[in-house]
Design a protein around this motif. Structure first.
Motif, mmCIF file in Angstrom:
data_model
loop_
_atom_site.group_PDB
_atom_site.id
_atom_site.type_symbol
_atom_site.label_atom_id
_atom_site.label_comp_id
_atom_site.label_asym_id
_atom_site.label_seq_id
_atom_site.Cartn_x
_atom_site.Cartn_y
_atom_site.Cartn_z
ATOM 1 N N ASN A 17 35.472 18.834 5.353
ATOM 2 C CA ASN A 17 34.880 17.515 5.610
ATOM 3 C C ASN A 17 35.565 16.427 4.789
ATOM 4 O O ASN A 17 35.763 15.313 5.278
ATOM 5 C CB ASN A 17 33.374 17.544 5.351
ATOM 6 N N ASP A 18 35.934 16.752 3.534
ATOM 7 C CA ASP A 18 36.691 15.807 2.713
ATOM 8 C C ASP A 18 37.998 15.447 3.416
ATOM 9 O O ASP A 18 38.366 14.283 3.521
ATOM 10 C CB ASP A 18 37.051 16.408 1.345
ATOM 11 N N GLU A 20 38.893 15.857 6.636
ATOM 12 C CA GLU A 20 38.705 15.169 7.912
ATOM 13 C C GLU A 20 38.440 13.674 7.687
ATOM 14 O O GLU A 20 39.032 12.823 8.365
ATOM 15 C CB GLU A 20 37.563 15.791 8.705
ATOM 16 N N ALA A 21 37.585 13.339 6.744
ATOM 17 C CA ALA A 21 37.278 11.932 6.452
ATOM 18 C C ALA A 21 38.516 11.193 5.959
ATOM 19 O O ALA A 21 38.780 10.055 6.366
ATOM 20 C CB ALA A 21 36.155 11.843 5.417
ATOM 21 N N TRP A 103 39.397 25.294 8.412
ATOM 22 C CA TRP A 103 39.465 24.149 9.336
ATOM 23 C C TRP A 103 39.053 24.597 10.744
ATOM 24 O O TRP A 103 38.237 23.955 11.398
ATOM 25 C CB TRP A 103 40.875 23.576 9.317
ATOM 26 N N ALA A 106 35.351 25.612 11.094
ATOM 27 C CA ALA A 106 34.483 24.431 11.146
ATOM 28 C C ALA A 106 34.650 23.650 12.449
ATOM 29 O O ALA A 106 34.035 22.595 12.618
ATOM 30 C CB ALA A 106 34.764 23.524 9.949
ATOM 31 N N LYS A 108 37.158 21.929 13.562
ATOM 32 C CA LYS A 108 37.833 20.638 13.394
ATOM 33 C C LYS A 108 39.023 20.598 14.356
ATOM 34 O O LYS A 108 39.550 21.639 14.754
ATOM 35 C CB LYS A 108 38.306 20.450 11.946
#
Length: 125
Positions: A17-18, A20-21, A103, A106, A108
């Motif tokens: 998540n870190d 991806e953001a 990744w 999740a 992504k």
């Protein structure tokens, strides 16, 4: 994200998540340290390739306003490369905990090569 002090230098451990953001904010340079074959089969869109086998800390882009984040398949190789980068005199580097496997788990987005046609296709996310 959590950090680890290695001989007075900072190794950041990012989760999916870190990363991806940060990718959406265009605030990182993502470097894939897997083999060229692994990269060609599937990779995170926008990742640059710098295989561990030929890694040279002096050839890395400057951090500047964009943090360097390394990744591999599981997080093992990217950690080793990150440690080599720090040992070469740099103060800070990040890597993706769990690597590309985390990744994908999740769900992504990533780019894959269709084995039947050789065409690139977007997967996940």
């Amino acid at each position: 994200m959590h950090t680890e002090n290695i001989n007075g230098k900072t190794l950041e451990h990012w989760d999916v998540n870190d990363l991806e953001a940060a990718l959406k904010a265009h605030s990182v340079v993502l470097i894939d340290v897997r083999t060229p074959q692994e990269y060609m089969f599937e990779h995170i869109h926008g990742a640059l390739l710098a295989p561990m086998a030929g890694f040279d800390p002096d050839c890395m882009p400057p951090q500047g306003d964009r943090q360097i984040v390394l990744h591999c398949g599981s997080g093992m190789r990217s950690r080793k490369v990150a440690e080599a980068y720090l040992a070469a005199g740099h103060d800070r580097i990040a890597h993706l905990d769990g690597g590309f496997a985390a990744w994908k788990t999740a769900a992504k987005p990533y780019t894959s090569t269709d084995p039947a046609t050789g065409a690139l296709r977007r997967m996940g996310g």
